[in-house]
Design a protein around this motif. Structure first.
Motif, PDB file in Angstrom:
ATOM      1  N   ALA A 412      75.814  72.087  46.692  1.00 27.15           N
ATOM      2  CA  ALA A 412      75.507  72.580  45.356  1.00 27.15           C
ATOM      3  C   ALA A 412      75.934  74.034  45.188  1.00 27.15           C
ATOM      4  N   ASP A 413      75.709  74.860  46.215  1.00 19.58           N
ATOM      5  CA  ASP A 413      76.062  76.273  46.135  1.00 19.58           C
ATOM      6  C   ASP A 413      77.577  76.496  46.075  1.00 19.58           C
ATOM      7  N   SER A 414      78.345  75.542  46.569  1.00 17.20           N
ATOM      8  CA  SER A 414      79.802  75.714  46.632  1.00 17.20           C
ATOM      9  C   SER A 414      80.535  74.876  45.585  1.00 17.20           C
ATOM     10  N   THR A 415      79.826  74.430  44.573  1.00 16.69           N
ATOM     11  CA  THR A 415      80.420  73.593  43.531  1.00 16.69           C
ATOM     12  C   THR A 415      80.372  74.319  42.190  1.00 16.69           C
ATOM     13  N   PHE A 416      81.488  74.210  41.444  1.00 20.71           N
ATOM     14  CA  PHE A 416      81.625  74.938  40.179  1.00 20.71           C
ATOM     15  C   PHE A 416      82.329  74.057  39.160  1.00 20.71           C
TER      16      PHE A 416
END
Length: 470
Positions: A412-416
């Motif tokens: 989640a932290d590395s998804t944009f």
């Protein structure tokens, strides 16, 4: 079997009638005009170059190719690796030049020099033939003079007054650097060299452009670019014909290229800055090549191929473009360019995500594969090229390069989500997947995610806008 005189005369009359019909048809075809082969329609561009980088990590003295649809933003082919490399002489090249001959095929010329030993004498240049730049044949070295000097930056032009090609290059004549010329019909056999351009001062790097029946020659003098114009390509025609002031980028500048737009009357003048940074292209624009009116282009308008040096640009057809992409392939990676600091690109440094001025080493720190998002559909994640198990992720709202631990939190932290740029809709903004009110932005040149929207300040929206380039 004997034939009677009457039958013989009848046969002759029939043959004459057939000949008359054929002659009439041929004459009509010539008068009306046989279906002429349509002139090629150029819709794209190809660039040739070699590569160098500040710490020499990218130094490669083979022919590299890139393609472009607009002539300003370039996609390196073959993953920015060379497509052909010399096998004789110094076994390296600098200053490649791609030239389309009268028959529509190409010849590639280049300086015979691997590396930066500019004191090296060499009487030869490299040459290849190519139908469409997807393959190269008939490699040879052409001897252009017998002087104890170099043969730098060879280029070519078609001289209709001579019905021959001219090969021009920089050489030292015993007093100063001038531009020499050899004439050829086949780029194999060449005439004796002549002095082609000598304005009385040291000059190198000449390039010729034709527009509306006039000839324009741009060259390097005093670490700036100058233009001369003439109605002739004869030796000496440009000696007293300089019509521009000097143009320089953010340092000492060489290797001019002049390119006319395929869709308008705009021209672009390119220059290669080699000091204080090496390999940074500068570009100017003009709507009238015949006047001294070049305006600097913002780097928002152009993106040179990664680590490119001393380039050459030629227009190509859509078929040639497709063939090049099919043969060599587009990059599997991207670079992200800052909107308000377009000389800076996103990179990781000591695992911190930031924007730094191009060029830099390790250059692979700025290359990312934009893969399908690790969490969510229609999203992206930024996977490092040089650390392929590491991704850009936010942590404490700051972006860092981190190893994928396989957790849902990491995903989640590395998804944009890629959306239209907040400062320019033709650029991009990246919204955080798990903090959708926050977007990637730079502050103090370091990347983080912050709440920025269409109602935020212009400065904040520009901080959050990036160009997805190669």
């Amino acid at each position: 079997m004997s034939v009677s005189p009457a039958r013989a005369q009848s046969r002759v009359r029939r043959l004459r009638a057939i000949a008359t019909v054929l002659a009439t048809a041929l004459t009509a075809t010539l008068l009306v005009g046989a279906p002429a082969q349509a002139a090629p329609v150029y819709s794209n561009y190809v660039m040739g170059y070699f590569t160098e980088s500040p710490d020499s990590i990218a130094n490669n003295y083979g022919l590299h190719l890139a393609v472009s649809s607009d002539g300003h933003n370039w996609a390196p082919l073959n993953q920015n690796a060379p497509v052909v490399t010399p096998t004789a002489g110094t076994r390296g090249l600098r200053d490649p030049y791609i030239f389309r001959k009268q028959d529509g095929t190409f010849v590639v010329l280049a300086t015979d020099l691997a590396g930066t030993n500019f004191a090296q004498n060499n009487q030869y240049i490299h040459a290849w033939d190519s139908a469409d730049l997807t393959s190269f044949s008939n490699y040879r070295r052409i001897k252009v003079h017998s002087l104890a000097t170099h043969s730098w930056a060879p280029e070519a032009f078609w001289d209709p007054a001579r019905n021959q090609y001219g090969i021009i290059y920089s050489a030292f004549n015993g007093t100063r650097d001038v531009i020499m010329v050899n004439y050829t019909s086949d780029f194999v056999n060449v005439s004796a060299p002549q002095t082609w351009f000598d304005p009385g001062v040291n000059i190198i790097d000449a390039t010729v452009t034709v527009d509306n029946g006039a000839y324009y020659m741009y060259y390097k003098r005093d670490n700036q670019l100058f233009g001369a114009k003439s109605t002739s390509l004869a030796p000496g025609a440009f000696n007293n014909a300089t019509y521009t002031t000097g143009y320089a980028g953010s340092g000492l500048t060489e290797a001019p290229i002049v390119v006319k737009s395929l869709t308008s009357n705009q021209f672009t003048l390119w220059g290669d800055v080699y000091t204080p940074v090496n390999g940074k292209f500068t570009a100017w624009s003009s709507s009238s090549i015949s006047t001294n009116s070049w305006t600097p282009l913002s780097q928002r308008a152009y993106t040179q191929p990664l680590n490119s040096k001393h380039a050459t640009i030629q227009p190509i057809t859509s078929v040639e473009y497709s063939n090049l992409v099919t043969r060599w392939g587009l990059p599997s990676w991207n670079r992200l360019k800052s909107f308000n600091y377009p000389d800076r690109y996103v990179r990781h440094a000591s695992n911190v995500a930031r924007i730094d001025q191009y060029p830099f080493d390790p250059f692979a720190d700025s290359q990312f594969r934009m893969v399908a998002g690790l969490a969510g559909t229609n999203t992206v994640s930024f996977r490092s090229i040089n650390f392929p198990n590491m991704f850009l992720r936010h942590e404490g709202f700051e972006l860092k390069l981190a190893s994928n631990d396989g957790s849902a939190a990491f995903a989640a932290d590395s998804t944009f989500t890629r959306v239209a740029g907040l400062a320019d809709s033709s650029w991009s903004t990246f919204t955080s997947f798990n903090y959708p009110d926050r977007v990637i932005r730079h502050t103090g040149f370091v990347l983080r995610i912050d709440p920025i929207t269409t109602t935020s300040s212009q400065a904040a929206r520009e901080d959050a806008t990036f160009g997805v380039r190669y």
